[in-house]
Design an enzyme around this catalytic site. Structure first.
Site, PDB file in Angstrom:
ATOM      1  N   LYS A   1       1.752 -49.437   1.280  1.00 56.72           N
ATOM      2  CA  LYS A   1       0.433 -49.689   0.682  1.00 56.72           C
ATOM      3  C   LYS A   1       0.454 -51.101   0.101  1.00 56.72           C
ATOM      4  O   LYS A   1       1.509 -51.597  -0.296  1.00 56.72           O
ATOM      5  CB  LYS A   1       0.158 -48.687  -0.448  1.00 56.72           C
TER       6      LYS A   1
ATOM      7  N   ASP B   1      -8.834 -50.073   2.509  1.00 56.21           N
ATOM      8  CA  ASP B   1      -8.850 -49.076   1.438  1.00 56.21           C
ATOM      9  C   ASP B   1      -9.989 -49.517   0.508  1.00 56.21           C
ATOM     10  O   ASP B   1     -10.883 -50.254   0.960  1.00 56.21           O
ATOM     11  CB  ASP B   1      -7.496 -49.024   0.712  1.00 56.21           C
TER      12      ASP B   1
END
Ligand code: NDP
Length: 451
Positions: free
Chosen positions: A130, A170
């Site tokens: 991430k 995201d």
């Protein structure tokens, strides 16, 4: 015998806290997973000896870097960027990039940790990662967003690659930002390759990727209901958020005959008792992705709806709840209110939106509860399919990908049932997802020895 990590859960968590001071989100995520894994590995000495859980809860690496850019008034601005590469035992690191002022190393470590289990659950060869930056795209001009994205990629490009680490979007990173970052990667390296997913259809993006997370969360809910011989048709749904995940979840609920009562943003929520139908969803998509407005504007456009400033939607009576905005947006009191109001199923489009206290309340009340790592895995699953299409230089059509997504979500649901069935008719989907996700990664790590 080798030194074992046969410590009890409390000691293990204390160790995680000590090694990650002040990183509350990360500790919260590890605690939630560790509870289930400790039970599962209690009689499995090989996992203890190899310290598997301890290793998964220690990212392979965390890269942090300065992102310098110039705003429209020629002021030099400095942000911090990160990439957390948590685990690549079963495939290249894979996970989104988040641009939001709330981004910290702790938030990204929690997301990369969760991503490792989620990606494993899809059955596709993807590890967990991430990234992001504490940059707020809200209120920035197109030029400012472009310069920021280019500067961010100027550092990130050296850490990623189609077989190394493949980021995606995201919160705060949609098609526009992916386009700017992909363009900069291509410019620096001189290579067109599938290094990012969520790309535009013109340059290697996959059909169904924009819809995949929100639709997938609804398919997961559909599977939970089907397991109880029930369905979405005729049910009311409360949804938070109004971004990519929330609007597509709303769309799929509507397609299946459900009525969406709410959507929200960080300013508050709108409640439309007549239902937020497809026309209204299209209006919200345009508001959010093109006009970049606030959800409060909905009440100027549609009569009969109300706006609740600074509030979250969980007090609105409903059958189904889908938190699709951000982490820790549904606390214990709000979970209690949902239960008291008769909610029957919760499916998380967002990552870790429900606090640990809220999760316990859903479990105690035997509510069907699909945690994000299972329920929102549709997005990364279609990203995995985007990687395959890029590698093969082909593109599959919408229909084929739609079928693959529904099958993938059914497969994830069934794995959760396999490991989470409590034997009394209740399925603990958190436990099922944690154990199924862990087992594949752990077995790969065992095969590699101590690396
Ligand atoms: P978007 O940026 O498209 O939308 C995010 C939405 O959440 C916006 O409505 C935003 O409101 C709201 N929001 C953000 N922060 C807060 C906050 N602190 N409080 C209240 N509302 C907030 O993001 P996505 O829809 O892509 O992502 C939503 C969630 O889904 C995240 O948890 C993400 O990690 C998760 N997810 C996304 C995937 C994807 O494919 N996109 C895949 C898997 C999970 P505002 O406009 O006011 O900021």
């Amino acid at each position: 015998m080798a030194v074992s990590d046969h410590v009890d859960l409390e000691t293990f968590i204390k160790g995680v806290e000590k090694r990650n001071p002040g990183q509350n989100e990360f500790v919260q995520a590890v605690t939630e997973v560790a509870q289930d894994i400790f039970e599962f590995i209690a009689d499995k000495e090989e996992y203890h000896e190899a310290q598997i859980l301890r290793r998964i809860a220690e990212p392979d690496r965390v890269v942090s870097f300065r992102v310098c850019w110039e705003d429209d008034n020629h002021n030099v601005r400095v942000q911090r960027g990160w990439r957390v590469q948590n685990n690549n035992a079963i495939g290249p690191y894979k996970g989104g990039i988040r641009f939001h002022p709330s981004v910290t190393e702790s938030v990204l470590k929690f997301l990369a940790f969760e991503q490792t289990f989620k990606n494993s659950l899809t059955g596709l060869p993807m590890g967990g990662g991430k990234g992001g930056a504490n940059f707020n795209p809200r209120g920035k001009s197109d030029g400012e967003v472009m310069r920021f994205c280019q500067s961010f990629m100027t550092e990130l490009y050296r850490h990623i690659g189609p077989d190394t680490d493949v980021p995606a979007g995201d919160i705060g990173v949609g098609a526009r930002e992916i386009g700017y970052m992909f363009g900069q990667y291509k410019r620096i390296t001189g290579r067109w390759e599938g290094v990012l997913t969520g790309k535009g259809m013109e340059y290697g993006g996959s059909q169904m990727r924009p819809e995949a997370t929100g639709y997938g969360a609804v398919y997961f809910m559909q599977n939970m209901l089907k397991h109880k011989k029930d369905g979405i048709d005729g049910k009311t749904a409360v949804i938070s958020g109004s971004g990519n995940v929330a609007t597509h979840a709303a769309e799929q609920i509507t397609k299946q005959g459900g009525k969406v009562l709410t959507l929200s943003d960080s300013g508050g929520f709108i409640h439309d008792p007549d239902g937020i139908d497809q026309d209204k969803i299209d209006w919200i998509k345009d508001l959010k992705t093109n006009r970049r407005g606030r959800i409060s504007e909905y009440t100027d456009e549609f009569t009969g709806a109300s706006y609740h400033e600074g509030e979250r939607p969980w007090g609105v009576k409903c059958d189904l709840a889908l938190p699709c905005a951000t982490q820790n947006e549904l606390n214990g009191d709000e979970a209690r209110t949902l239960v008291d109001n008769g909610v029957i199923a919760v499916s998380e489009g967002a990552n870790m939106p429900t606090t640990l206290e809220g999760v316990h309340i859903f479990h105690d009340a035997k509510i069907m509860y699909g945690p994000g790592k299972a329920a929102n895995a549709g997005g990364v699953a279609v990203s995995g399919l985007e990687m395959s299409q890029n590698a093969e230089r082909i593109s599959w059509n919408h229909e084929r990908l739609g079928t693959m997504l529904t099958e993938l979500m059914e497969g994830i649901h069934d794995k959760c049932v396999k490991y989470g069935d409590q034997g009394d008719g209740y399925v603990d989907y958190v436990k099922g997802a944690n154990i199924a996700g862990f087992k594949k990664v752990a077995d790969a790590m065992l095969a590699y020895g101590v690396v």
